[in-house]
Scaffold this motif. Structure first.
Motif, mmCIF file in Angstrom:
data_model
loop_
_atom_site.group_PDB
_atom_site.id
_atom_site.type_symbol
_atom_site.label_atom_id
_atom_site.label_comp_id
_atom_site.label_asym_id
_atom_site.label_seq_id
_atom_site.Cartn_x
_atom_site.Cartn_y
_atom_site.Cartn_z
ATOM 1 N N PRO A 1 -1.943 -2.068 -5.015
ATOM 2 C CA PRO A 1 -1.503 -2.424 -6.368
ATOM 3 C C PRO A 1 -2.716 -2.704 -7.264
ATOM 4 O O PRO A 1 -3.831 -2.891 -6.771
ATOM 5 N N PRO A 2 -2.536 -2.742 -8.590
ATOM 6 C CA PRO A 2 -3.661 -3.010 -9.496
ATOM 7 C C PRO A 2 -4.162 -4.444 -9.379
ATOM 8 O O PRO A 2 -3.367 -5.381 -9.196
ATOM 9 N N ILE A 3 -5.476 -4.614 -9.483
ATOM 10 C CA ILE A 3 -6.116 -5.924 -9.330
ATOM 11 C C ILE A 3 -7.006 -6.170 -10.542
ATOM 12 O O ILE A 3 -7.876 -5.361 -10.856
ATOM 13 N N PHE A 4 -6.808 -7.303 -11.204
ATOM 14 C CA PHE A 4 -7.684 -7.685 -12.303
ATOM 15 C C PHE A 4 -8.883 -8.429 -11.720
ATOM 16 O O PHE A 4 -8.721 -9.425 -11.023
ATOM 17 N N TRP B 1 0.862 -1.183 0.000
ATOM 18 C CA TRP B 1 0.000 0.000 0.000
ATOM 19 C C TRP B 1 0.902 1.236 0.000
ATOM 20 O O TRP B 1 1.773 1.375 0.864
ATOM 21 N N ILE B 2 0.688 2.123 -0.971
ATOM 22 C CA ILE B 2 1.517 3.319 -1.060
ATOM 23 C C ILE B 2 0.643 4.558 -0.874
ATOM 24 O O ILE B 2 -0.583 4.506 -0.993
ATOM 25 N N GLN B 3 1.292 5.688 -0.587
ATOM 26 C CA GLN B 3 0.561 6.925 -0.360
ATOM 27 C C GLN B 3 -0.153 7.369 -1.637
ATOM 28 O O GLN B 3 0.378 7.249 -2.738
ATOM 29 N N CYS B 4 -1.365 7.875 -1.464
ATOM 30 C CA CYS B 4 -2.184 8.285 -2.597
ATOM 31 C C CYS B 4 -2.486 9.777 -2.489
ATOM 32 O O CYS B 4 -3.094 10.224 -1.504
ATOM 33 N N THR B 5 -2.078 10.549 -3.488
ATOM 34 C CA THR B 5 -2.319 11.997 -3.499
ATOM 35 C C THR B 5 -2.988 12.434 -4.803
ATOM 36 O O THR B 5 -2.885 13.579 -5.206
ATOM 37 N N TYR B 6 -3.684 11.501 -5.464
ATOM 38 C CA TYR B 6 -4.276 11.802 -6.758
ATOM 39 C C TYR B 6 -5.678 12.399 -6.603
ATOM 40 O O TYR B 6 -6.300 12.324 -5.549
ATOM 41 N N ASP B 7 -6.170 12.972 -7.694
ATOM 42 C CA ASP B 7 -7.562 13.405 -7.767
ATOM 43 C C ASP B 7 -8.454 12.186 -7.991
ATOM 44 O O ASP B 7 -8.093 11.280 -8.752
ATOM 45 N N VAL B 8 -9.624 12.192 -7.353
ATOM 46 C CA VAL B 8 -10.617 11.136 -7.545
ATOM 47 C C VAL B 8 -11.873 11.776 -8.104
ATOM 48 O O VAL B 8 -12.306 12.833 -7.645
ATOM 49 N N LYS B 9 -12.463 11.104 -9.068
ATOM 50 C CA LYS B 9 -13.663 11.630 -9.703
ATOM 51 C C LYS B 9 -14.800 10.629 -9.540
ATOM 52 O O LYS B 9 -14.623 9.422 -9.740
ATOM 53 N N ARG B 10 -15.966 11.158 -9.165
ATOM 54 C CA ARG B 10 -17.171 10.344 -9.076
ATOM 55 C C ARG B 10 -18.206 10.931 -10.027
ATOM 56 O O ARG B 10 -18.512 12.111 -9.963
ATOM 57 N N ILE C 1 -7.692 -0.458 -4.829
ATOM 58 C CA ILE C 1 -8.420 -0.180 -3.601
ATOM 59 C C ILE C 1 -7.786 1.037 -2.946
ATOM 60 O O ILE C 1 -6.570 1.086 -2.767
ATOM 61 N N VAL C 2 -8.605 2.016 -2.608
ATOM 62 C CA VAL C 2 -8.116 3.230 -1.946
ATOM 63 C C VAL C 2 -8.749 3.305 -0.559
ATOM 64 O O VAL C 2 -9.965 3.185 -0.415
ATOM 65 N N ILE C 3 -7.915 3.498 0.456
ATOM 66 C CA ILE C 3 -8.390 3.664 1.834
ATOM 67 C C ILE C 3 -7.943 5.041 2.317
ATOM 68 O O ILE C 3 -6.751 5.372 2.267
ATOM 69 N N THR C 4 -8.899 5.824 2.780
ATOM 70 C CA THR C 4 -8.636 7.205 3.195
ATOM 71 C C THR C 4 -9.155 7.419 4.609
ATOM 72 O O THR C 4 -10.262 6.970 4.940
ATOM 73 N N LEU C 5 -8.344 8.098 5.443
ATOM 74 C CA LEU C 5 -8.762 8.479 6.793
ATOM 75 C C LEU C 5 -9.242 9.922 6.782
ATOM 76 O O LEU C 5 -8.555 10.814 6.288
ATOM 77 N N TYR C 6 -10.437 10.138 7.326
ATOM 78 C CA TYR C 6 -11.032 11.464 7.398
ATOM 79 C C TYR C 6 -11.199 11.885 8.855
ATOM 80 O O TYR C 6 -11.525 11.055 9.711
ATOM 81 N N LEU C 7 -10.985 13.164 9.096
ATOM 82 C CA LEU C 7 -11.233 13.750 10.414
ATOM 83 C C LEU C 7 -12.436 14.679 10.285
ATOM 84 O O LEU C 7 -12.411 15.645 9.530
#
Length: 488
Positions: free
Chosen positions: A185-188, A15-24, A162-168
């Protein structure tokens, strides 16, 4: 050497740090936010304050599957492994573990990578089944019972993350702030029974049994060859029930012909083919064989509610009542021939139950000669059936593409989606961005007023924009987009 190192890296689950934009994307709204930390924790000290060390530990109850062909992979119908999240906060001056703040929750997302028309990289949410949000208790939580919502086949074979984010979330009147975010990592993702159309796949499998066979194979002698303890035993496959069992169980015969006409001719001492005269009409053996092939090509794998007397063909295993006395042989025969049971064929052991309007195919020597004469036409029937199936699959894919919304299409001449920027890199930058948007919007309003476009600015919104931040941004950005479209 580099290839081996690359393959080794691919096999490491990290699991690595994620700082990308996410779009829904929904039907009318497109929401974008950034996963960079938008808040920092401060630890008071005698000399001011320091930032504590934050460790986000993520563990799974079991590992994802891995193969050399597709890398990490999973099945849509399987529950995801339980994913445990632990937030660890350390005082850098004393290495003491500190209690995390209250009202921290974790959120899980399934995303794929995408590039917008403006060539900007981002993550696109594809959805997940189950509870996506879990509160942290004593710095820990567990995601359980989750499933992928779709498959890679439905997204042009793209892999998911899979992205896991902690929110306060300290106040219900403020946007939750991002503390940390991690990406897998990427999952097929495949379907357990394959993400392709199951009915079509079953039909292809059952119809592979009915491929026309070369006529000369009827004259070929077969042997069953078993190798045990360096000794090879060979047994000639006879025209009998035992020979039929040996044929299907012979490990050395890799490409076994299973066509009903082949079985009825090659093993005519124990296999009989019965024709439903109400459904199959013919005037000679050539026409009979062609009509049988047409029936086989149109057969479907599902049994449905069809009764035996409504099926075109019956394969009957007969052996002068000796088979009825041997349960073990009956079981083996039915294991081999059970896949033949479909809407067109019924496999039976006892000929007593065969309806009266079925007649047995006889004169096997004449049938073999007739088969040789019409073999080329049988191949054509098979080819036409394949072409029709491929056309049907192509039509189905085209229909799916028409129904599928264009996820990356932002500009729409009839309806412009509302774009909402929720999170920024940090709180200070977020406020500056909002002020810049408001300044640009005010300039736009002033220019619009010159063009006799009546726009009323609410003073409350300008003075106290955080209270109406979301509504204000929605309105101003929508107008900015409209202005840009006019200029284009």
């Amino acid at each position: 050497m580099q290839e081996s190192e690359s393959n080794y890296q691919d096999k490491i689950w990290e699991w690595i740090q994620c700082t990308y934009d996410v779009k829904r994307i929904s039907k009318e709204t497109e929401t974008t936010w950034n996963l960079s930390p938008s808040i920092t924790l401060q630890l008071p000290t005698d000399n001011g304050s320091v930032e504590p060390v934050i460790n986000l530990k993520i563990e799974q109850s079991r590992q994802f599957k891995y193969s050399e062909e597709v890398g990490w992979n999973w099945h849509k119908s399987w529950n995801l492994p339980d994913i445990g999240v632990e937030l660890e906060i350390i005082d850098p001056t004393t290495d003491e573990r500190l209690a995390p703040p209250n009202k921290i929750y974790a959120k899980i997302q399934i995303v794929k990578t995408a590039v917008s028309p403006m060539q900007t990289f981002h993550l696109l949410e594809v959805g997940v089944k189950g509870n996506q949000k879990v509160d942290l208790e004593n710095g820990k939580c567990i995601f359980s019972g989750l499933k992928f919502n779709t498959t890679s086949y439905n997204h042009d074979h793209q892999k998911f993350h899979i992205v896991i984010t902690l929110y306060l979330s300290q106040s219900k009147f403020e946007f939750p702030q991002i503390l940390e975010s991690r990406i897998s990592p990427p999952i097929f993702v495949d379907s357990r029974k394959s993400a392709r159309d199951i009915t079509t796949q079953k039909k292809q499998k059952i119809q592979s049994y009915f491929d026309p066979f070369q006529p000369d194979i009827l004259e070929k002698s077969f042997v069953k060859r078993d190798s045990k303890f360096k000794f090879t035993n060979e047994e000639e496959i006879s025209n009998s029930v035992d020979g039929l069992i040996n044929y299907f169980s012979a490990p050395n015969i890799r490409h076994k012909v299973k066509h009903p006409l082949f079985l009825a001719c090659k093993f005519n001492q124990c296999v009989s083919l019965y024709i439903n005269t109400n459904l199959i009409k013919y005037s000679n053996n050539q026409q009979l064989i062609q009509n049988i092939q047409l029936v086989l090509q149109r057969s479907l794998p599902s049994l449905g509610s069809q009764k035996i007397d409504q099926k075109p063909l019956i394969i009957c295993i007969e052996s002068q009542n000796t088979l009825n006395q041997n349960v073990a042989k009956q079981k083996k025969i039915m294991e081999f021939l059970d896949p033949f049971n479909n809407d067109s064929i019924q496999v039976m052991i006892d000929p007593v139950g065969i309806p009266k309007h079925f007649i047995q195919m006889e004169n096997i020597a004449d049938i073999q000669n007739a088969y040789s004469e019409v073999y080329d036409s049988l191949v054509s029937i098979r080819k036409n059936s394949d072409d029709q199936m491929h056309e049907g699959l192509a039509d189905t894919k085209r229909d799916k593409k028409k129904r599928k919304s264009k996820e990356e299409e932002i500009q729409n001449p009839d309806k412009i989606r509302k774009i909402i920027q929720i999170q920024g890199p940090n709180l200070t930058q977020q406020k500056h961005q909002v002020k810049d948007v408001i300044r640009n919007a005010e300039k736009l309003m002033q220019e619009s007023c010159k063009d006799d476009i009546n726009v009323k600015l609410e003073s409350d919104c300008k003075k106290d924009y955080p209270c109406n931040q979301q509504q204000w941004i929605m309105m101003t950005i929508q107008q900015l987009l409209q202005q840009q479209q006019k200029q284009q």
